[in-house]
Write a protein that holds these residues in place. Sequence first.
Motif, PDB file in Angstrom:
ATOM      1  N   ALA A   1       0.486   8.516   1.918  1.00 21.37           N
ATOM      2  CA  ALA A   1       2.207   7.645   2.184  1.00 21.37           C
ATOM      3  C   ALA A   1       2.659   8.018   3.589  1.00 21.37           C
ATOM      4  CB  ALA A   1       2.863   8.240   1.507  1.00 21.37           C
ATOM      5  N   ASP A   2       2.460   9.065   4.718  1.00 20.36           N
ATOM      6  CA  ASP A   2       2.625   9.795   5.260  1.00 20.36           C
ATOM      7  C   ASP A   2       2.175   8.308   6.558  1.00 20.36           C
ATOM      8  OD1 ASP A   2       5.037  10.745   5.353  1.00 20.36           O
ATOM      9  OD2 ASP A   2       3.945  12.811   5.836  1.00 20.36           O
TER      10      ASP A   2
ATOM     11  N   ALA B   1       0.380  -1.565   0.127  1.00 19.88           N
ATOM     12  CA  ALA B   1      -0.003  -0.202  -0.324  1.00 19.88           C
ATOM     13  C   ALA B   1       0.685   0.966   0.136  1.00 19.88           C
ATOM     14  CB  ALA B   1      -0.269  -0.076   1.553  1.00 19.88           C
ATOM     15  N   SER B   2       2.213   1.454   1.017  1.00 18.07           N
ATOM     16  CA  SER B   2       2.751   1.902   0.854  1.00 18.07           C
ATOM     17  C   SER B   2       3.548   2.965  -0.482  1.00 18.07           C
ATOM     18  CB  SER B   2       4.049   2.120   1.794  1.00 18.07           C
ATOM     19  OG  SER B   2       4.857   2.744   2.347  1.00 18.07           O
ATOM     20  N   ALA B   3       4.123   1.909  -1.377  1.00 13.42           N
ATOM     21  CA  ALA B   3       4.627   1.656  -2.663  1.00 13.42           C
ATOM     22  C   ALA B   3       3.764   1.662  -3.347  1.00 13.42           C
ATOM     23  CB  ALA B   3       5.416   0.316  -3.122  1.00 13.42           C
ATOM     24  N   ALA B   4       2.546   1.869  -3.299  1.00 11.46           N
ATOM     25  CA  ALA B   4       0.809   2.168  -4.597  1.00 11.46           C
ATOM     26  C   ALA B   4       1.097   3.556  -4.447  1.00 11.46           C
ATOM     27  CB  ALA B   4       0.151   1.480  -4.342  1.00 11.46           C
TER      28      ALA B   4
ATOM     29  N   LEU C   1      10.464   3.953   1.707  1.00 16.66           N
ATOM     30  CA  LEU C   1       9.141   4.312   0.825  1.00 16.66           C
ATOM     31  C   LEU C   1       8.457   5.656   0.693  1.00 16.66           C
ATOM     32  CD1 LEU C   1       7.995   0.668   0.996  1.00 16.66           C
ATOM     33  CD2 LEU C   1       8.690   1.860  -1.248  1.00 16.66           C
ATOM     34  N   ASP C   2       9.109   6.053   2.070  1.00 18.32           N
ATOM     35  CA  ASP C   2       8.732   7.611   2.766  1.00 18.32           C
ATOM     36  C   ASP C   2       9.643   8.361   2.276  1.00 18.32           C
ATOM     37  OD1 ASP C   2       6.457   9.107   4.124  1.00 18.32           O
ATOM     38  OD2 ASP C   2       8.211   9.074   5.374  1.00 18.32           O
ATOM     39  N   ASP C   3      10.869   8.168   2.248  1.00 18.42           N
ATOM     40  CA  ASP C   3      11.944   9.192   1.462  1.00 18.42           C
ATOM     41  C   ASP C   3      11.434   9.937   0.059  1.00 18.42           C
ATOM     42  OD1 ASP C   3      12.785   9.524   4.092  1.00 18.42           O
ATOM     43  OD2 ASP C   3      14.360   8.322   3.202  1.00 18.42           O
TER      44      ASP C   3
END
Length: 206
Positions: free
Chosen positions: A55-56, A18-21, A86-88
């Motif tokens: 994303a955060d 989900a984060s990568a999406a 990923l967040d970066d």
Amino acid sequence: MRLRLTPRDTSFFDLLAASAAHLVTGANLLAELLGADRPTRKALAKQMSDAEHLADEATHQIMRRLNQTFVTPFDRDDIYGLASALDDCMDFMEEAADLIVLYKIDELPARVADQVQVLQRSAELTAEAMPRLRSMENLAEYWVEVNRLENQADKSHRKLLAQMFDEITDPILLMKLKEVVEKLEDAADAFEKVANMVETIALKES
């Protein structure tokens, strides 16, 4: 794969996916922003900011899950590092979009589109790779291709800087544009960091 006798919390795979999406959304918004007029750019930058907040939240969900889970699917520190990396990626893309709007840059050099295309492809590959962490299979092509893309981004970045210093006579505009392209380069580096971390995790788990 090692034989495991203890149950694992597999929700991390879904959370990382989900984060990568969100990165795909962010990269596509960034590409759309490049060709937009100034009012449209402001609206797209707002959408980009919203995507960055989502994303955060995805990152925070992973961190909260880590604090609640005793047995993780792979090394706890690796999950933490991967979520942060990923967040970066999203943070750097959002910063670039924000600077374009804040600096009121009317026209960007054509090579900036090359940088953003690399980010779009890197985001797509990353989003495709995250679900495969569940089996740790068919990941090598992912990290090889992202590393190739980052090398391509490096070359494009150097050519772009040379072109800017050669053609742009306004020092203020040059400074603004340089900051934008540096953030895009940071984003490409961040995607490579994610790929390198996935390679390390896969090797440790093999």
